[in-house]
Design an enzyme around this catalytic site. Structure first.
Site: not given
Length: 337
Positions: A208, A218, A229, A245, A260, A286, A325
């Site tokens: 990610k 958000r 982050r 990972e 992602k 998004s 989505y």
């Protein structure tokens, strides 16, 4: 202007190999297609916001809403009817605190939503839950903070373990630890197993990235994020690290691993697919959704073919499962042929 080509005798040798032969009819193209797009491979992310009586549209994600508990059930029922693979649930609470305590509350918005949806669709859909604190913390980070404002990896792991048990008790089929804490999959697996939730599976958000394409999300979760982050999400410059990972998560007990975002990281999807022996998911996020929708509204691209081409590209890169989505709409488009 008329061009007079030189009258020089040219012997044109007909090509023996003609790849275009396999493109000559729709049936033939379908028969030899290397990659398929099927509803069962798609997962629909759904947002449920505490206190709503009607769904509220998310301005930066046209066509996507924050659901009430009632409208969430209708969306889940439609997803099951369309043959989608699953739904990923995100909760948006009315009240937040530094510890994200609403994430652990059995009567919290996400835990209630899990029970609601499982009761509505049963085994017709895989019901997944976002296992992270960011929607529930007043600072918007994915974990608990130290006194000087850094994310405390190991204290956060303990909270993730309790959150996993809360989701499992609510009836979830699969949890999605998405906070990018080191060791999160191992802790979640142990927490589930020691509480005898051994059948609850884990979709690890393994690679990610700290992406600019998360912006509309958000708004969707009413994020309270302060800062960024980048100290725990991956650097977009790194692909090998994404594979590392994913391998760590498989070693710790992940049943699926995820990359992602998807569109800007198709190379990472392929590398991870080649490296692991578990199914690979990719999240069509998004910002990727919003770009296509915005361009289509301006008339710059043809919307429906762009949606299907986007999802097909993610599958072609190696994703077995795509969170998007557009999942319900894509399923309807596929039904129409």
């Amino acid at each position: 202007m008329v061009v007079d080509y030189p009258q020089v005798p040219v012997e044109v040798r007909a090509p023996v190999v003609r790849p275009r032969r396999l493109r000559s009819t729709p049936a033939l193209r379908s028969m030899v297609a290397e990659t398929g797009l099927e509803a069962r491979r798609l997962v629909l992310p759904l947002f449920v916001r505490e206190g709503l009586s009607e769904p509220v549209e998310i301005a930066s994600m046209p066509g996507v809403v924050q659901h009430s508990r009632a409208s969430l059930l209708a969306a889940a029922a439609e997803a099951a009817e369309l043959g989608l693979g699953g739904v990923m649930l995100f909760g948006v609470p009315e009240h937040k605190d530094a510890a994200g305590s609403g994430a652990l509350d059995p009567d919290g918005v996400l835990n209630l939503a899990i029970t609601d949806v499982v009761g509505e669709v049963g085994d017709a859909l895989t019901v997944m839950s976002d296992l992270c604190l960011d929607e529930f913390t007043d600072h918007g980070h994915c974990g608990l903070l130290t006194a000087d404002g850094r994310v405390d990896n190991d204290r956060t792991l303990a909270a993730y373990g309790e959150m996993a048990r809360a989701h499992a008790a609510a009836g979830v089929d699969m949890v999605g630890p998405s906070g990018m804490m080191d060791g999160q999959v191992a802790v979640v697996r142990e927490a589930l197993d020691t509480a005898e939730f051994t059948d609850v599976s884990i979709l690890a958000y393994s690679a990610k990235y700290a992406s600019a394409f998360f912006g509309p999300f958000r708004e969707a979760v009413a994020s309270s994020l302060e800062g960024d982050r980048r100290t725990y999400q991956q650097d977009p410059a790194n692909a090998v690290e994404g594979v590392r990972e994913a391998l760590l998560d498989v070693e710790q007990g992940a049943d699926l691993v995820m990359v992602k975002p998807a569109m800007g990281y198709l190379d990472v999807v392929r590398r991870v697919r080649d490296a692991v022996s578990v199914p690979v998911a990719a999240y069509n996020v998004s910002g990727e959704y919003a770009m296509v929708e915005a361009a289509a509204r301006q008339g710059w691209i043809e919307r429906e073919p762009a949606i299907l081409e986007t999802l097909l590209s993610i599958r072609r890169a190696g994703a077995d499962v795509v969170l998007t989505y557009w999942a319900a709409e894509a399923a309807r488009l596929l039904q129409r042929g």
